[in-house]
Design a protein around this motif. Structure first.
Motif, short mmCIF file in Angstrom:
data_model
loop_
_atom_site.label_atom_id
_atom_site.label_comp_id
_atom_site.label_asym_id
_atom_site.label_seq_id
_atom_site.Cartn_x
_atom_site.Cartn_y
_atom_site.Cartn_z
N THR A 1 0.83 -1.21 0.00
CA THR A 1 0.00 0.00 0.00
C THR A 1 0.86 1.25 0.00
OG1 THR A 1 -1.65 -1.22 1.28
CG2 THR A 1 -1.91 1.16 1.16
N VAL A 2 1.96 1.21 0.77
CA VAL A 2 2.87 2.35 0.81
C VAL A 2 3.50 2.58 -0.56
CG1 VAL A 2 4.99 3.27 1.82
CG2 VAL A 2 3.35 2.08 3.27
N LEU A 3 3.90 1.49 -1.20
CA LEU A 3 4.51 1.61 -2.53
C LEU A 3 3.50 2.15 -3.55
CD1 LEU A 3 6.63 -1.67 -2.78
CD2 LEU A 3 7.46 0.67 -2.48
N GLN A 4 2.27 1.70 -3.45
CA GLN A 4 1.24 2.20 -4.36
C GLN A 4 1.00 3.70 -4.16
OE1 GLN A 4 -2.50 0.20 -3.95
NE2 GLN A 4 -3.52 1.40 -5.55
N GLY A 5 0.93 4.11 -2.90
CA GLY A 5 0.77 5.54 -2.63
C GLY A 5 1.98 6.34 -3.06
N ALA A 6 3.19 5.76 -2.89
CA ALA A 6 4.41 6.45 -3.29
C ALA A 6 4.45 6.66 -4.79
CB ALA A 6 5.63 5.66 -2.82
N LEU A 7 3.94 5.69 -5.55
CA LEU A 7 3.90 5.83 -7.01
C LEU A 7 2.97 6.96 -7.42
CD1 LEU A 7 3.88 2.09 -8.17
CD2 LEU A 7 5.76 3.73 -8.35
N VAL A 8 1.81 7.07 -6.75
CA VAL A 8 0.86 8.13 -7.08
C VAL A 8 1.45 9.50 -6.74
CG1 VAL A 8 -1.42 9.10 -6.59
CG2 VAL A 8 -1.13 6.62 -6.81
N THR A 9 1.90 9.65 -5.49
CA THR A 9 2.47 10.94 -5.07
C THR A 9 3.74 11.25 -5.84
OG1 THR A 9 1.54 10.62 -2.85
CG2 THR A 9 3.30 12.25 -3.09
N GLY A 10 4.61 10.25 -6.00
CA GLY A 10 5.85 10.47 -6.74
C GLY A 10 5.60 10.82 -8.19
N GLY A 11 4.58 10.19 -8.79
CA GLY A 11 4.25 10.52 -10.19
C GLY A 11 3.80 11.95 -10.34
N ASN A 12 2.93 12.41 -9.43
CA ASN A 12 2.49 13.81 -9.48
C ASN A 12 3.66 14.76 -9.24
OD1 ASN A 12 -0.20 13.16 -9.96
ND2 ASN A 12 -0.69 13.02 -7.78
N ALA A 13 4.52 14.41 -8.29
CA ALA A 13 5.68 15.25 -8.00
C ALA A 13 6.64 15.30 -9.19
CB ALA A 13 6.41 14.74 -6.76
N LEU A 14 6.81 14.16 -9.87
CA LEU A 14 7.71 14.12 -11.03
C LEU A 14 7.19 14.97 -12.17
CD1 LEU A 14 10.21 12.97 -12.40
CD2 LEU A 14 8.83 10.98 -13.09
N VAL A 15 5.89 14.87 -12.45
CA VAL A 15 5.29 15.70 -13.50
C VAL A 15 5.45 17.18 -13.15
CG1 VAL A 15 3.14 16.32 -14.68
CG2 VAL A 15 3.68 13.92 -14.25
N ALA B 1 2.43 21.22 -7.60
CA ALA B 1 3.85 20.88 -7.52
C ALA B 1 4.67 21.71 -8.52
CB ALA B 1 4.05 19.39 -7.79
N ALA B 2 4.13 21.92 -9.72
CA ALA B 2 4.85 22.70 -10.74
C ALA B 2 5.06 24.14 -10.30
CB ALA B 2 4.08 22.65 -12.07
N ILE B 3 4.05 24.74 -9.70
CA ILE B 3 4.17 26.13 -9.23
C ILE B 3 5.20 26.23 -8.13
CG2 ILE B 3 2.92 27.99 -8.06
CD1 ILE B 3 0.41 27.07 -9.61
N ALA B 4 5.20 25.25 -7.21
CA ALA B 4 6.18 25.26 -6.13
C ALA B 4 7.60 25.09 -6.67
CB ALA B 4 5.86 24.15 -5.13
N VAL B 5 7.74 24.31 -7.74
CA VAL B 5 9.06 24.07 -8.33
C VAL B 5 9.56 25.29 -9.10
CG1 VAL B 5 10.23 22.75 -10.15
CG2 VAL B 5 8.85 21.58 -8.43
N ALA C 1 8.66 19.61 -4.65
CA ALA C 1 7.68 18.94 -5.50
C ALA C 1 6.96 17.84 -4.73
CB ALA C 1 8.36 18.37 -6.74
N VAL C 2 7.73 17.05 -3.98
CA VAL C 2 7.13 15.97 -3.19
C VAL C 2 6.24 16.54 -2.09
CG1 VAL C 2 7.60 13.99 -1.71
CG2 VAL C 2 9.04 14.42 -3.71
N ILE C 3 6.76 17.54 -1.38
CA ILE C 3 5.98 18.16 -0.29
C ILE C 3 4.69 18.76 -0.82
CG2 ILE C 3 5.99 20.00 1.43
CD1 ILE C 3 9.03 19.58 1.66
N SER C 4 4.77 19.47 -1.94
CA SER C 4 3.58 20.12 -2.50
C SER C 4 2.55 19.11 -2.98
CB SER C 4 4.00 21.04 -3.65
OG SER C 4 4.93 22.00 -3.22
#
Length: 257
Positions: free
Chosen positions: A55-69, A130-134, A191-194
């Motif tokens: 579950t943690v990995l699944q959530g990390a993929l969602v949050t990490g994907g948004n942060a990466l974009v 995330a983009a605005i914060a970056v 990006a991750v925090i945002s």
């Protein structure tokens, strides 16, 4: 001997310090019988982390994907706008107030507005947050780096009758790489925090931010901290990857090479 000392300072010493800090944390929790709703111990957090790893990995993929974009969009936009501002002084002067205004926009106020615009079920709002914060740290650091080019290098390019774009591409941007990557390293964590904070304000369940609030609202505080640990790991991965890219880029594209 020198390489061994370097490895100790950069790897072993931080790991040892972290282990000591975790041991003291666990000792204080047990010794003072600190309740889980205040702060659970590292053992309880680690147990929940292992039990809910998928579950943690699944959530990390969602949050990490948004942060990466958000990191890609904000980073590319920040670098391009900084280059344009460095080339055209009028744009630099006119954009100063706009950049200052964007820098003080609170995420907690921006996220609900973007959800209304794009829909809470879509990831667009979180990615834009995330983009605005970056954008801000990348733009400011890149613009500062572009202004640090030595006058002798600019004079040399004028002697060669180089255009402004040729000077920017061959001298200014390579010379600004340390500043650009400083901004990107700061932005990678932002990006991750945002993206994490943006998930608190609605949207589909699956990201780490939403999982933290769900676990905390169910009084499962150890699980909530396990998701926080997952977010920390995502942030560290972003930072380390950005640092590695910086090392490669500055080594191969330094203007002195």
């Amino acid at each position: 001997m020198r390489s061994s000392a370097g490895i100790y300072r950069t790897v072993l010493a931080p790991v040892l310090l972290g282990l000591v800090a975790l041991a003291l944390w666990q000792l204080l929790v047990v010794a003072f019988d600190i309740k889980a709703f205040i702060v659970p111990g590292p053992i309880a957090i680690g147990t929940e982390f292992g039990a809910n790893l998928s579950t943690v990995l699944q959530g990390a993929l969602v949050t990490g994907g948004n942060a990466l974009v958000g990191l890609v969009i904000g980073g590319v936009t920040g670098i391009l706008f900084a280059i344009i501002a460095a080339l055209v002084r009028v744009i630099d002067e006119l954009s100063a107030a706009v950049v200052a205004a964007i820098a003080v926009v609170p995420i907690v106020a921006l996220a609900p507005v973007l959800y209304t615009m794009f829909g809470a079920a879509a990831e667009t709002g979180r990615q834009l947050v995330a983009a605005i914060a970056v954008f801000i740290p990348v733009y400011i650091n890149t613009l500062r780096g572009l202004r640090q080019v030595r006058p002798v290098h600019r004079d040399l390019m004028r002697v060669y009758a180089a255009s402004a774009w040729q000077t920017t591409r061959t001298v200014t941007v390579p010379g600004a790489l340390p500043f650009i990557f400083t901004g990107l390293r700061i932005a990678s964590s932002l990006a991750v925090i945002s993206a994490l904070i943006a998930e608190y304000f609605g949207g589909p369940i699956g990201g780490l931010g939403k999982s933290i609030t769900s676990a905390a609202s169910g009084s499962n505080y150890s699980l909530a901290w396990a998701y926080v640990l997952g977010a920390i790991i995502v942030g560290l991965v972003f930072y380390c990857v950005t640092l590695a890219i910086e090392k490669i880029a500055t080594r191969h594209y330094s203007p002195n090479t």
